[in-house]
Scaffold this motif. Sequence first.
Motif, short mmCIF file in Angstrom:
data_model
loop_
_atom_site.label_atom_id
_atom_site.label_comp_id
_atom_site.label_asym_id
_atom_site.label_seq_id
_atom_site.Cartn_x
_atom_site.Cartn_y
_atom_site.Cartn_z
N UNK A 1 -4.79 8.93 -3.84
CA UNK A 1 -4.79 8.20 -5.11
C UNK A 1 -5.62 8.95 -6.17
N UNK B 1 0.84 -1.20 0.00
CA UNK B 1 0.00 0.00 0.00
C UNK B 1 0.88 1.25 0.00
N UNK C 1 -5.79 7.73 2.03
CA UNK C 1 -5.23 7.05 0.86
C UNK C 1 -6.10 7.30 -0.37
N UNK D 1 -4.80 1.89 -4.91
CA UNK D 1 -4.36 1.63 -3.54
C UNK D 1 -3.46 0.39 -3.46
N UNK E 1 -1.92 3.44 -10.72
CA UNK E 1 -2.17 4.44 -9.67
C UNK E 1 -3.45 3.98 -8.98
N UNK F 1 0.82 4.15 -1.51
CA UNK F 1 0.20 5.48 -1.44
C UNK F 1 -0.38 5.77 -0.06
N UNK G 1 -1.15 -1.13 -6.03
CA UNK G 1 -0.54 -1.22 -7.37
C UNK G 1 0.14 -2.56 -7.64
#
Lengths: 155, 148
Positions: A39, A22, A35, B20, B18, A24, B22
Amino acid sequence: MIEEIDKKIISQIQRDLPVHPRPFALLAEKIGISEEVFVERVKRLKDRGIIRRFGATLRHQEAGFKANAMIAWKSPENAINENGEKLARFREVSHCYHRAPKGDWPYNLYSMVHGGSRDECRKIARQMSSATGLTDYAVLFSEKEFKKTSMEYFT
Amino acid sequence: MDTTYRKILNEIQSDFPISSTPYRDLAKRLNMTEDAVIEAVKRLKKKGIIRRIGGNFHTSKLNFVSTLCAARVPEEKIDHFVETVNAYPGVTHNYLRAHSYNVWFTFIAEEMAMIEEALETIRQKTGVREILNLPAEEMFKIKVDFAV
């Protein structure tokens, strides 16, 4: 216009994304947003063309491109577009720009060429020369890398 | 290079998801497990093949300007010149090239006047007078991917 929140996001994604399931979420936490918002905003920055590309940047030498050359060309100004587009079409060309000549530097068209060896780069230069008809050019091999980083826009 | 590595590299240069998750998304596309993708990416970074994973920006859309500079530097001054130039965070690439203009660097800043000012400071500090500022008039290509 870049919103403050997007500047904060850019300050995170201009660095190296953590290799984590995870990634991001980790970055979002650092700037105190969710998050999901992080994103969504990264996607929007990409859709707006502010992010030109999102992904891995390779070290060319390590990936098998042992030689790189900047080839500077002298093109008639009225044929710059035509020649620039012809050079850009070469697969081996990563960057191609028109820059005005200056002082004792007469060249006005630039192409960055990546190849397996210097000879290969020279061969590509000859092919580019015959494709464009441009015969006045300089092949500048890179002898040493003094610096290679990514710009930190908002810190 | 290993086929798996090759597949991953060709996928993540411009199509890095892009989202949560990837790596899970990549794993689906590549028909691998998420753990295997993560392990492979870690290894590719450790080997130095991947320099970084992240965003690459359209400089002018962020209201920044960029340029290419060329300097004619006598051999004995190269070290000092490079050190002086590289101290600027806006200098992102700097190469020694085989030509009488032998040091070539890119410079990014909020305004061209800031770059001009920096170049003048560099001239004064290093005694290297011949530095050309060659901003692009037009861009024909920035390549996204390298097929490996």
